[in-house]
Design a protein around this motif. Sequence first.
Motif, PDB file in Angstrom:
ATOM      1  N   MET A  11       0.824  -1.207   0.000  1.00  0.00           N
ATOM      2  CA  MET A  11       0.000   0.000   0.000  1.00  0.00           C
ATOM      3  C   MET A  11       0.862   1.262   0.000  1.00  0.00           C
ATOM      4  SD  MET A  11      -2.797   1.384   2.798  1.00  0.00           S
ATOM      5  CE  MET A  11      -1.576   1.547   4.106  1.00  0.00           C
ATOM      6  N   ILE A  12       1.830   1.344   0.902  1.00  0.00           N
ATOM      7  CA  ILE A  12       2.688   2.531   0.968  1.00  0.00           C
ATOM      8  C   ILE A  12       3.587   2.596  -0.258  1.00  0.00           C
ATOM      9  CG2 ILE A  12       4.435   3.746   2.315  1.00  0.00           C
ATOM     10  CD1 ILE A  12       3.337   2.376   4.805  1.00  0.00           C
ATOM     11  N   GLY A  13       4.092   1.444  -0.704  1.00  0.00           N
ATOM     12  CA  GLY A  13       4.959   1.413  -1.866  1.00  0.00           C
ATOM     13  C   GLY A  13       4.274   1.912  -3.122  1.00  0.00           C
ATOM     14  N   LEU A  14       3.041   1.468  -3.372  1.00  0.00           N
ATOM     15  CA  LEU A  14       2.305   1.907  -4.556  1.00  0.00           C
ATOM     16  C   LEU A  14       2.119   3.422  -4.551  1.00  0.00           C
ATOM     17  CD1 LEU A  14      -0.431  -0.886  -4.649  1.00  0.00           C
ATOM     18  CD2 LEU A  14       1.433  -0.589  -6.297  1.00  0.00           C
ATOM     19  N   ALA A  15       1.739   3.959  -3.393  1.00  0.00           N
ATOM     20  CA  ALA A  15       1.535   5.401  -3.280  1.00  0.00           C
ATOM     21  C   ALA A  15       2.843   6.162  -3.423  1.00  0.00           C
ATOM     22  CB  ALA A  15       0.870   5.736  -1.946  1.00  0.00           C
ATOM     23  N   THR A  16       3.927   5.614  -2.884  1.00  0.00           N
ATOM     24  CA  THR A  16       5.227   6.292  -2.940  1.00  0.00           C
ATOM     25  C   THR A  16       5.775   6.312  -4.357  1.00  0.00           C
ATOM     26  OG1 THR A  16       5.687   5.670  -0.636  1.00  0.00           O
ATOM     27  CG2 THR A  16       7.570   6.287  -2.005  1.00  0.00           C
ATOM     28  N   VAL A  17       5.674   5.186  -5.056  1.00  0.00           N
ATOM     29  CA  VAL A  17       6.111   5.137  -6.458  1.00  0.00           C
ATOM     30  C   VAL A  17       5.341   6.164  -7.273  1.00  0.00           C
ATOM     31  CG1 VAL A  17       6.073   3.745  -8.560  1.00  0.00           C
ATOM     32  CG2 VAL A  17       6.903   2.747  -6.422  1.00  0.00           C
ATOM     33  N   ARG A  18       4.029   6.194  -7.110  1.00  0.00           N
ATOM     34  CA  ARG A  18       3.198   7.139  -7.866  1.00  0.00           C
ATOM     35  C   ARG A  18       3.555   8.588  -7.530  1.00  0.00           C
ATOM     36  NH1 ARG A  18      -1.322   5.732  -5.901  1.00  0.00           N
ATOM     37  NH2 ARG A  18      -1.397   3.847  -7.175  1.00  0.00           N
ATOM     38  N   HIS A  19       3.792   8.850  -6.252  1.00  0.00           N
ATOM     39  CA  HIS A  19       4.124  10.212  -5.831  1.00  0.00           C
ATOM     40  C   HIS A  19       5.420  10.681  -6.470  1.00  0.00           C
ATOM     41  CE1 HIS A  19       4.407  13.685  -3.099  1.00  0.00           C
ATOM     42  NE2 HIS A  19       5.702  13.404  -3.062  1.00  0.00           N
ATOM     43  N   PHE A  20       6.456   9.840  -6.433  1.00  0.00           N
ATOM     44  CA  PHE A  20       7.739  10.237  -7.019  1.00  0.00           C
ATOM     45  C   PHE A  20       7.610  10.465  -8.520  1.00  0.00           C
ATOM     46  CE2 PHE A  20       9.839   8.643  -3.122  1.00  0.00           C
ATOM     47  CZ  PHE A  20      10.778   9.646  -2.940  1.00  0.00           C
ATOM     48  N   LEU A  21       6.879   9.594  -9.196  1.00  0.00           N
ATOM     49  CA  LEU A  21       6.698   9.747 -10.636  1.00  0.00           C
ATOM     50  C   LEU A  21       5.977  11.050 -10.966  1.00  0.00           C
ATOM     51  CD1 LEU A  21       5.736   6.074 -11.534  1.00  0.00           C
ATOM     52  CD2 LEU A  21       7.785   7.271 -12.320  1.00  0.00           C
ATOM     53  N   GLU A  22       4.945  11.355 -10.196  1.00  0.00           N
ATOM     54  CA  GLU A  22       4.188  12.576 -10.449  1.00  0.00           C
ATOM     55  C   GLU A  22       5.010  13.831 -10.176  1.00  0.00           C
ATOM     56  OE1 GLU A  22       0.707  12.043  -8.075  1.00  0.00           O
ATOM     57  OE2 GLU A  22      -0.270  10.721  -9.539  1.00  0.00           O
ATOM     58  N   LYS A  23       6.042  13.700  -9.349  1.00  0.00           N
ATOM     59  CA  LYS A  23       6.932  14.825  -9.063  1.00  0.00           C
ATOM     60  C   LYS A  23       8.097  14.920 -10.047  1.00  0.00           C
ATOM     61  CE  LYS A  23       5.060  16.575  -5.277  1.00  0.00           C
ATOM     62  NZ  LYS A  23       4.707  17.991  -5.107  1.00  0.00           N
ATOM     63  N   GLY A  24       8.134  14.005 -11.006  1.00  0.00           N
ATOM     64  CA  GLY A  24       9.154  14.082 -12.039  1.00  0.00           C
ATOM     65  C   GLY A  24      10.407  13.268 -11.808  1.00  0.00           C
ATOM     66  N   TYR A  25      10.427  12.431 -10.790  1.00  0.00           N
ATOM     67  CA  TYR A  25      11.587  11.582 -10.527  1.00  0.00           C
ATOM     68  C   TYR A  25      11.568  10.358 -11.443  1.00  0.00           C
ATOM     69  CZ  TYR A  25      12.013  14.134  -6.083  1.00  0.00           C
ATOM     70  OH  TYR A  25      12.145  15.107  -5.122  1.00  0.00           O
ATOM     71  N   GLN A  26      12.746   9.785 -11.664  1.00  0.00           N
ATOM     72  CA  GLN A  26      12.835   8.450 -12.223  1.00  0.00           C
ATOM     73  C   GLN A  26      12.702   7.457 -11.068  1.00  0.00           C
ATOM     74  OE1 GLN A  26      16.766   9.218 -14.255  1.00  0.00           O
ATOM     75  NE2 GLN A  26      15.739   8.109 -15.902  1.00  0.00           N
ATOM     76  N   VAL A  27      11.956   6.372 -11.283  1.00  0.00           N
ATOM     77  CA  VAL A  27      11.696   5.425 -10.200  1.00  0.00           C
ATOM     78  C   VAL A  27      11.995   4.002 -10.656  1.00  0.00           C
ATOM     79  CG1 VAL A  27       9.972   4.463  -8.628  1.00  0.00           C
ATOM     80  CG2 VAL A  27       9.922   6.905  -9.191  1.00  0.00           C
ATOM     81  N   ALA A  28      12.771   3.286  -9.842  1.00  0.00           N
ATOM     82  CA  ALA A  28      12.939   1.845  -9.986  1.00  0.00           C
ATOM     83  C   ALA A  28      12.167   1.190  -8.849  1.00  0.00           C
ATOM     84  CB  ALA A  28      14.418   1.467  -9.920  1.00  0.00           C
TER      85      ALA A  28
END
Length: 229
Positions: A11-28
């Motif tokens: 749950m936290i991981g899904l939200a965190t990945v989405r948050h970083f992506l929406e802020k313009g970060y690259q995410v692995a």
Amino acid sequence: MKVLVTGANGMIGLATVRHFLEKGYQVAALVRNIGAATRIDPRAEIRVLDSDWSNLQDVCSGCDAVVHLAAQRLQPEYEERGIEAYWLPNVLLTEQLLRAAAAVGVKRFCAASSVSVYSSKNSSPYRETDYPFPQNFYGTSKLAAEHIALLYGRKNGMRVNCLRPSQVLGFDYLRAEGMLMTFLRQAAAHQPLTVWRQDRRDFVYVKDVAEAFERAVQPDAPEGIFNIG
């Protein structure tokens, strides 16, 4: 900045990945098997952890920061087994991930801890300066992981912080029968909430937790331990 998020399918991981992506970060996004990645935002790069953890350096390679969310949750049946049930996923994996991150030059490492390091022996509201008194093996494992993370930071010049979220509120498909998910379903159906006992808890919304992790990996973010609630 490229950020590795472990436990990305929770749950936290899904939200965190989405948050970083929406802020313009690259995410692995790190998962244990590719089948666990179906709910992860498709914009993220999926990385799979080998069962023996032998590819941890490859997993961390090319990342500027790590947000470590992967852990074994508190479970009553695991408490009966003592620290052994939490040792590998919460303590040893954290240590091995820190070692790998330091080896490939990761600059920032943020570990998800828990308010379970506190207990009724601590006064409310909890403060980071309070001496922790975990009253279960889960909390003990998270406290041990904190100390290991901070030690690796000091020894390797890696900026480390540990966040202690209170109980996180959000859609948790992995715990569909849990108290919070039951309340959400009942509320959505305009049904009365079934309450078995009176209790007081501190909640924090999952999107606010994701934002806290983003702030924690900024170059000028302070190191140390922080409550999130």
